[in-house]
Write an enzyme that holds these catalytic residues in place. Structure first.
Site, PDB file in Angstrom:
ATOM      1  CB  ALA B  46      -0.893  -0.004   1.225  1.00 21.19           C
ATOM      2  CB  THR B  47       1.621   3.652  -2.356  1.00 18.01           C
ATOM      3  OG1 THR B  47       0.369   3.688  -3.023  1.00 18.01           O
ATOM      4  CG2 THR B  47       2.442   2.527  -2.942  1.00 18.01           C
ATOM      5  CB  THR B  48       0.987   8.137  -1.248  1.00 19.79           C
ATOM      6  OG1 THR B  48       1.989   7.626  -2.112  1.00 19.79           O
ATOM      7  CG2 THR B  48       1.437   9.447  -0.670  1.00 19.79           C
ATOM      8  CB  ALA B 221       4.226   2.856  -5.921  1.00 16.25           C
TER       9      ALA B 221
END
Lengths: 235, 269
Positions: B46-48, B221
Site C-alpha cells: 500500500a502506498t501514499t 506506485a
C-alpha cells in the site's frame, strides 16, 4: 474422615434452584420490548454507572437481573466471545442465537458443577431488519433457554411485570410508546403509576441505525435527559 | 472447585482485545509468528497517505493503488479507515498485514468501549497502535513492514491531532501535516506549499487531493484520480461531530477541477 450425608440429586438440584430463585427475587426488574422502531430495554436501576444493560455487538444487546459481579462477568465474556467471533469470521456471523447458546452452556455448567449457582437471569436480544427477524432469548440460572416473542420481563416481580407489558404490547408500537409501557410495567408493584426516567436505565437497539445515525452499531444508551425528551415526544 | 483468588481475578481482567487474543487465541493475531528462512514472494504494497489539520479538525486521504514490484496489484484498494467515532488511520507498507492490523485496531477500540463503557483517550488509542506496530517488528525485519498514520479529534482538548509511527512502534505527534508511503516525499513537498493555518474544510480536502495528485505525478506506485473507472482518493475528515467520509461526488468535482486547472496552466508541473 468425616462421613458426608447422602443427599439425593433431586434434593440437591432443588436446593440450588431455590437458592438462585431467592437471590433473583430480591432484585429489581428488567423489561425488553421488541417494537416497530427496534428493541427497547429498560431496567429499574438508580445507579447511573453500574449498568444492567449493555452492548454486546452491532445488533445485539444484553440485559440482566441478579448479582452484579456475576452478570457483569457474563457480559464481559459475551463481549469477548462476540468480538473474537466477528474478528476471526465476519461481523455478520455474530448472532444472538450463538451467544445465547454459549451463555446457556456456561450457566448450566456452573449450576451443576460449582459450589453455588449464578443468581442471575439474562436476556439476549438481537434486532433484525424487520420485526419478524428480531430475536429475544431469555436465560435462567440453570442454563434453560427460552425464545420469547415480543417482550421479556425478568427479576423480582417478573410475573406481574410481564402481565402489565402483555396488557399494553402491540407489534406496531414506536420507541416512545414502548418505553412508556416499560416504565408503567416496572411500577406495577409500587404505589405510583409510572417510574420517573431517573429511576431507570434505558437503551435501544435501533432497527435503522445505518440510515438514522450512520452507524452499524444499533445500540444506543439513553441518558436521563434524552429519555425524558423522548417520552415527551420531542425526539 | 477452587474459587479463583483475588489476585488471579485482577490479573485476568483486561479491557484490551489484543491482550485477550494474546492469551487465548494467539494464532489470530496478524503478527506474532516466526517465519521460516526463505525469500518472501512478491506481495501487494500500500502506498501514499497524507493527513493535514484544518480549522476545527483533521483529515486524512489515501490514493487507491497497491503495487507488487512493477505490477499494479489493485486500483481499488482503500487504505484510510475509520478507527472509531473520533479517529481514522491510514496504512502504508505490506497490505495484507496492514489491513489485518487495522481490523484488530478497530476491534480493540470498540472492545475497550464496550467493556469499560467509555471511549479510550486519544493518546491511549495512539499508544495502542504503537504497541501493535512494535509487535510487528520481527515481521518488519523479514521485509513485511507496516507504517500507519493516525489522526483523531481530542474531545478533551477540542483539537484534531496527528500521529506518525516508525517501524519500531515509535510514536511521534506531528503538527500541521504529514505523509507516509512511497509517494510521501512528493506529497510533502506539495503540502508545504499548499497548506496554511485555519483552512476551511472544503479547501483542506482539495489540498489533500492535490498533494496526492502531485505524488502520483512523480511516484509510479501512487495512483492519481481515474476518471475512466471513476476512482477518487479516499478522504475522511474528523472534527467535533466525528469522522465522516467525504462523498465520491465531491471528490470527483475536486479532482476534475485540479486536472482542468493544470491543463489550462499547460506547464511541466
Amino acid at each position: 474422615m468425616a462421613q458426608q450425608f447422602y443427599v439425593s440429586p433431586e434434593q440437591l438440584m432443588k436446593d440450588r434452584a431455590d437458592f438462585a430463585r431467592k437471590g433473583i427475587a430480591r432484585g429489581r426488574s428488567v423489561v425488553v420490548i421488541s417494537c416497530a422502531d427496534g428493541i427497547a430495554l429498560v431496567a429499574e436501576n438508580p445507579s447511573p454507572s453500574l449498568h444492567k444493560i449493555g452492548e454486546i455487538y452491532d445488533k445485539i444487546a444484553f440485559a440482566a437481573v441478579g448479582k452484579y459481579n456475576e452478570f457483569e462477568s457474563l457480559r464481559q465474556a459475551g463481549v469477548r466471545y462476540a468480538d473474537i467471533r466477528g474478528y476471526s469470521y465476519d461481523r455478520e456471523d455474530v448472532t444472538a442465537r450463538g451467544l445465547a447458546s454459549v451463555y446457556a452452556q456456561s450457566l448450566g455448567a456452573v449450576f451443576t458443577a460449582e459450589q453455588k449457582p449464578f443468581e442471575v437471569e439474562l436476556a439476549v436480544s438481537e434486532v433484525g431488519r424487520t420485526q419478524e427477524e428480531d430475536h429475544l432469548y431469555r436465560l435462567t440460572f440453570d442454563g434453560s433457554i427460552a425464545d420469547e416473542n415480543g417482550f421479556v420481563a425478568m427479576g423480582g416481580q417478573a410475573e406481574q411485570v410481564a402481565e402489565a407489558v402483555a396488557g399494553g404490547w402491540a407489534a406496531e408500537l414506536g420507541f416512545r410508546d414502548a418505553l412508556r409501557l416499560a416504565l408503567r410495567a416496572l411500577a406495577t408493584d409500587k404505589e405510583v403509576d409510572t417510574l420517573p426516567p431517573t429511576a431507570v436505565e434505558a437503551a435501544v437497539l435501533d432497527r435503522d441505525s445505518e440510515s438514522n445515525r450512520g452507524s452499524r452499531r444499533a445500540f444506543r444508551r439513553l441518558t436521563a435527559d434524552e429519555f425524558s425528551q423522548l417520552l415527551a415526544g420531542e425526539a | 472447585m477452587q474459587q479463583p483468588t483475588a489476585s488471579h481475578v485482577a490479573a485476568q481482567a483486561t479491557s484490551s482485545f489484543t491482550e485477550h487474543l494474546q492469551r487465548e487465541r494467539p494464532e489470530l493475531l496478524p503478527y506474532n509468528r516466526t517465519l521460516p528462512a526463505g525469500n518472501i514472494p512478491p506481495h501487494p504494497h500500500a502506498t501514499t497517505i497524507v493527513a493535514l489539520s484544518y480549522a476545527g479538525g483533521i483529515l486524512m486521504a489515501g490514493d487507491r493503488r497497491a503495487t507488487m514490484g512493477n505490477v499494479i496489484a489493485s486500483r481499488h484498494i482503500e487504505k484510510v479507515f475509520p478507527a472509531d467515532q473520533y479517529s481514522v488511520l491510514g496504512i502504508a507498507g505490506t497490505a495484507g498485514i496492514a489491513i489485518d492490523i487495522t481490523r484488530l485496531f478497530q476491534v480493540e477500540l470498540e472492545h475497550y468501549e464496550k467493556i469499560e463503557g467509555t471511549l479510550l483517550s486519544l493518546d491511549g488509542k495512539a499508544n495502542r497502535l504503537g504497541a501493535m506496530i512494535r509487535s510487528n517488528l520481527p515481521m518488519a525485519l523479514q521485509g513485511l513492514a507496516v507504517i500507519p498514520l493516525f489522526a483523531g479529534f481530542d474531545t478533551v482538548a477540542g483539537v484534531g491531532r496527528l500521529f506518525s509511527y516508525d517501524v519500531t512502534g515509535g510514536r511521534y505527534e506531528e503538527r500541521e501535516h504529514h505523509s507516509v508511503g512511497s509517494g510521501s516525499v512528493f506529497a510533502r513537498g506539495a503540502l508545504k506549499k499548499l497548506w496554511r493555518p485555519n483552512l476551511p474544510e472544503q479547501e483542506a480536502v482539495a489540498i489533500a487531493v492535490e498533494s496526492l495528485y502531485d505524488a502520483a505525478d512523480d511516484d509510479s506506485a501512487t495512483g492519481g484520480p481515474d476518471p475512466v473507472r471513476q476512482l477518487w482518493p479516499v478522504v475522511y475528515t474528523v472534527n467535533r461531530s466525528g469522522a465522516r467520509r467525504v462523498p465520491e461526488r465531491e471528490l470527483a468535482a475536486i479532482a476534475g477541477n485540479i486536472v482542468e486547472s493544470r491543463a489550462i496552466a499547460g506547464r511541466e508541473a
